[in-house]
Design a protein around this motif. Structure first.
Motif, PDB file in Angstrom:
ATOM      1  N   ASN A 245      -6.563  -7.638  12.566  1.00 39.32           N
ATOM      2  CA  ASN A 245      -5.184  -7.995  12.881  1.00 39.32           C
ATOM      3  C   ASN A 245      -4.749  -9.154  11.997  1.00 39.32           C
ATOM      4  OD1 ASN A 245      -2.744  -7.829  14.165  1.00 39.32           O
ATOM      5  ND2 ASN A 245      -3.517  -8.246  16.214  1.00 39.32           N
ATOM      6  N   LYS A 246      -3.467  -9.227  11.692  1.00 39.76           N
ATOM      7  CA  LYS A 246      -2.948 -10.267  10.804  1.00 39.76           C
ATOM      8  C   LYS A 246      -1.686 -10.882  11.386  1.00 39.76           C
ATOM      9  CE  LYS A 246      -5.956  -9.413   7.512  1.00 39.76           C
ATOM     10  NZ  LYS A 246      -6.984 -10.384   7.084  1.00 39.76           N
ATOM     11  N   PHE A 262      -0.753  -6.010  -3.520  1.00 40.80           N
ATOM     12  CA  PHE A 262      -2.188  -5.930  -3.750  1.00 40.80           C
ATOM     13  C   PHE A 262      -2.973  -5.366  -2.573  1.00 40.80           C
ATOM     14  CE2 PHE A 262      -1.069  -8.729  -7.193  1.00 40.80           C
ATOM     15  CZ  PHE A 262      -1.985  -8.417  -8.184  1.00 40.80           C
ATOM     16  N   CYS A 263      -2.328  -5.101  -1.437  1.00 40.57           N
ATOM     17  CA  CYS A 263      -3.043  -4.504  -0.307  1.00 40.57           C
ATOM     18  C   CYS A 263      -3.540  -3.113  -0.712  1.00 40.57           C
ATOM     19  CB  CYS A 263      -2.134  -4.397   0.914  1.00 40.57           C
ATOM     20  SG  CYS A 263      -2.953  -3.636   2.341  1.00 40.57           S
ATOM     21  N   PRO A 264      -4.861  -2.876  -0.697  1.00 44.17           N
ATOM     22  CA  PRO A 264      -5.391  -1.609  -1.223  1.00 44.17           C
ATOM     23  C   PRO A 264      -5.095  -0.387  -0.372  1.00 44.17           C
ATOM     24  CG  PRO A 264      -7.152  -2.912  -0.257  1.00 44.17           C
ATOM     25  CD  PRO A 264      -5.930  -3.785  -0.256  1.00 44.17           C
ATOM     26  N   THR A 265      -4.708  -0.586   0.895  1.00 50.17           N
ATOM     27  CA  THR A 265      -4.465   0.559   1.779  1.00 50.17           C
ATOM     28  C   THR A 265      -3.043   0.597   2.331  1.00 50.17           C
ATOM     29  OG1 THR A 265      -5.305  -0.720   3.660  1.00 50.17           O
ATOM     30  CG2 THR A 265      -6.895   0.677   2.483  1.00 50.17           C
ATOM     31  N   ASP A 266      -2.156  -0.251   1.810  1.00 46.99           N
ATOM     32  CA  ASP A 266      -0.769  -0.339   2.294  1.00 46.99           C
ATOM     33  C   ASP A 266      -0.695  -0.739   3.764  1.00 46.99           C
ATOM     34  OD1 ASP A 266       0.420   0.314  -0.140  1.00 46.99           O
ATOM     35  OD2 ASP A 266       0.303   2.456   0.259  1.00 46.99           O
ATOM     36  N   ALA A 267      -1.674  -1.508   4.228  1.00 47.31           N
ATOM     37  CA  ALA A 267      -1.603  -2.023   5.597  1.00 47.31           C
ATOM     38  C   ALA A 267      -0.472  -3.031   5.719  1.00 47.31           C
ATOM     39  CB  ALA A 267      -2.936  -2.670   5.988  1.00 47.31           C
ATOM     40  N   GLY A 276      11.383  -8.414   4.397  1.00 45.64           N
ATOM     41  CA  GLY A 276      10.409  -8.648   5.450  1.00 45.64           C
ATOM     42  C   GLY A 276       9.125  -7.900   5.161  1.00 45.64           C
ATOM     43  N   ILE A 277       8.152  -8.077   6.054  1.00 44.78           N
ATOM     44  CA  ILE A 277       6.835  -7.468   5.850  1.00 44.78           C
ATOM     45  C   ILE A 277       6.359  -6.832   7.148  1.00 44.78           C
ATOM     46  CG2 ILE A 277       4.415  -7.916   5.259  1.00 44.78           C
ATOM     47  CD1 ILE A 277       5.397 -10.306   3.594  1.00 44.78           C
ATOM     48  N   TYR A 278       5.889  -5.596   7.051  1.00 41.16           N
ATOM     49  CA  TYR A 278       5.268  -4.888   8.159  1.00 41.16           C
ATOM     50  C   TYR A 278       3.748  -4.936   8.002  1.00 41.16           C
ATOM     51  CZ  TYR A 278       9.514  -2.584   9.942  1.00 41.16           C
ATOM     52  OH  TYR A 278      10.724  -2.317  10.506  1.00 41.16           O
ATOM     53  N   PHE A 279       3.049  -4.783   9.143  1.00 42.99           N
ATOM     54  CA  PHE A 279       1.586  -4.698   9.126  1.00 42.99           C
ATOM     55  C   PHE A 279       1.141  -3.564  10.037  1.00 42.99           C
ATOM     56  CE2 PHE A 279      -2.484  -5.877  11.223  1.00 42.99           C
ATOM     57  CZ  PHE A 279      -3.310  -5.725  10.112  1.00 42.99           C
ATOM     58  N   SER A 280       0.231  -2.718   9.527  1.00 40.85           N
ATOM     59  CA  SER A 280      -0.321  -1.605  10.293  1.00 40.85           C
ATOM     60  C   SER A 280      -1.812  -1.830  10.500  1.00 40.85           C
ATOM     61  CB  SER A 280      -0.091  -0.279   9.555  1.00 40.85           C
ATOM     62  OG  SER A 280      -0.741   0.783  10.223  1.00 40.85           O
ATOM     63  N   GLN A 281      -2.213  -2.078  11.757  1.00 43.15           N
ATOM     64  CA  GLN A 281      -3.622  -2.308  12.065  1.00 43.15           C
ATOM     65  C   GLN A 281      -4.494  -1.123  11.691  1.00 43.15           C
ATOM     66  OE1 GLN A 281      -3.541  -3.556  16.339  1.00 43.15           O
ATOM     67  NE2 GLN A 281      -4.925  -5.152  15.619  1.00 43.15           N
ATOM     68  N   GLY A 282      -3.970   0.061  11.881  1.00 41.88           N
ATOM     69  CA  GLY A 282      -4.746   1.258  11.619  1.00 41.88           C
ATOM     70  C   GLY A 282      -5.107   1.443  10.157  1.00 41.88           C
ATOM     71  N   LYS A 283      -4.401   0.767   9.263  1.00 40.77           N
ATOM     72  CA  LYS A 283      -4.672   0.905   7.833  1.00 40.77           C
ATOM     73  C   LYS A 283      -5.524  -0.223   7.264  1.00 40.77           C
ATOM     74  CE  LYS A 283      -0.398   3.373   6.581  1.00 40.77           C
ATOM     75  NZ  LYS A 283       0.817   3.326   5.737  1.00 40.77           N
ATOM     76  N   CYS A 284      -5.636  -1.323   7.987  1.00 41.69           N
ATOM     77  CA  CYS A 284      -6.341  -2.499   7.464  1.00 41.69           C
ATOM     78  C   CYS A 284      -7.851  -2.283   7.486  1.00 41.69           C
ATOM     79  CB  CYS A 284      -5.977  -3.733   8.289  1.00 41.69           C
ATOM     80  SG  CYS A 284      -6.755  -5.257   7.703  1.00 41.69           S
ATOM     81  N   ILE A 285      -8.519  -2.550   6.348  1.00 44.59           N
ATOM     82  CA  ILE A 285      -9.976  -2.413   6.270  1.00 44.59           C
ATOM     83  C   ILE A 285     -10.661  -3.781   6.180  1.00 44.59           C
ATOM     84  CG2 ILE A 285      -9.913  -0.095   5.286  1.00 44.59           C
ATOM     85  CD1 ILE A 285     -10.361  -1.341   2.528  1.00 44.59           C
TER      86      ILE A 285
END
Length: 362
Positions: A245-246, A262-267, A276-285
């Motif tokens: 989580n971020k 630079f996010c490698p998975t588009d999280a 603005g910026i979105y964050f997807s937990q399911g994509k974060c490695i």
């Protein structure tokens, strides 16, 4: 991590340099595969990971430990095996009979096997202790850690399943004979494989346009969809062993966009208006690139995870700014309150204000 990957091959085994986190981002310090390789076949050349094919023995033990699926072996696809596991008659997975080294699987693969039916995998690690691949116990410890992480996650989300371990002490000479036999089988596969073999599930996934997510994470999220509707609790305040989580500090963030680029998975990805910026937990490695690249250290880790958001890849808006015109440089900037002056002009004004002092005021 585009589709035009620079791939190094050693017979069955291949390494995609452009799927590697360390090669994708210069300052990333991932060295899991380097530490794990029993033959030291993976080297750093000018800070880029490079496979020395003359040293690689194609054991596949590093495949499961790579967070971005940069390594593949043509004779075995762990993602295909995980998806088809429930069709097997025997729950035991063993390098003696059904798979290469169990290092080919990570916690995601094991959970996919466990979640997609009644049968739960039993990992046979009775050969690890005497295996030539188990240099200083690294490979066995890695396999045990993957099993531990998978079981910890199952306990955490209250799913009554457990990935078991089968272990019996084996004579070293016998294991070495089996090891040699395994490589003979691999050679047979090469001989029997047509010049253009059918692509594996993982290779086909990576060949799709604009794909940045590891297939093992996609399969795990799809497997979780079968359970989230029946779970009493789907939102957790503590950290997860597998999901991350971020959070972004509104005042510190400059909306420069480096983290999304630079996010490698588009999280992390920008809102449609780029403000603005979105964050997807399911994509974060959990690679940490976003935290490292942020100049103002506005991005930090945050406790908690939500299974529904993860399974269905829902995104949370972390920050959003109104763009206003700076009254000094007349350029738009993300407004955070106070006088309409951008950070650059404000800093310049404070640092060099003495240059604009009139003689009468001195």
């Amino acid at each position: 991590m585009g589709n035009h990957n620079f791939v190094q091959k050693s017979n069955l085994f291949s390494f995609s340099a452009t799927r590697c986190l360390r090669n994708e981002y210069f300052h990333n310090d991932c060295h899991i595969c380097i530490d794990l390789c029993p033959k030291g076949a993976i080297h750093l050349v000018r800070n880029k990971l490079t496979l020395f094919d003359n040293e690689c023995i194609e054991c596949a033990g590093c495949i499961g430990s790579c967070p971005s699926e940069a390594y593949e072996i043509e004779s075995f696809d762990p993602n295909e095996f995980a998806v088809s596991f429930q069709a097997q008659n025997n729950p035991q997975i063993s390098c003696k009979s059904t798979t290469p080294c169990l290092g080919v699987f990570d916690a995601d693969h094991l959970l996919v096997m466990a979640l997609r039916g009644e049968m739960v995998p039993v990992c046979d690690i009775s050969h690890c202790g005497s295996c030539p691949l188990n240099e200083n116990g690294k490979m066995e410890n890695t396999i045990r850690e993957h099993i531990r992480l998978a079981n910890e996650f199952l306990v955490q989300i209250a799913i009554d399943k457990k990935i078991d371990i089968f272990e019996e002490i084996e004579v070293e000479a016998t294991r070495r004979a089996l090891f040699r036999k395994g490589f003979e089988k691999a050679k047979e596969v090469i001989a029997d494989t047509p010049s253009e073999p059918q692509k594996s599930m993982t290779a086909s996934h990576h060949a799709l346009p604009n794909v940045r997510m590891p297939l093992k994470r996609v399969l795990l999220k799809n497997s979780l969809k079968e359970f989230v509707g029946s779970l009493e609790i789907t939102s957790f305040s503590e950290n997860s062993p597998l999901f991350f989580n971020k959070q972004i500090d509104f005042q510190a963030c400059t909306n420069c966009g480096d983290c999304t680029q630079f996010c490698p998975t588009d999280a992390l990805f920008p809102t449609s208006d780029k403000q603005g910026i979105y964050f997807s937990q399911g994509k974060c490695i959990g690679c940490g690139i976003c935290e490292d690249i942020c100049k103002t250290k506005a991005i930090t880790s945050k406790e908690g995870f939500d299974l529904v958001s993860i399974a269905y890849e829902r995104a949370e808006q972390l920050v959003h700014y109104d763009m206003v015109m700076c009254h000094e440089c007349r350029c738009p900037y993300p407004y955070k309150g106070g006088d309409p002056i951008c950070d650059r002009c404000e800093g310049y004004k404070k640092e060099f204000s003495n240059m604009f002092t009139l003689a009468k005021d001195m």
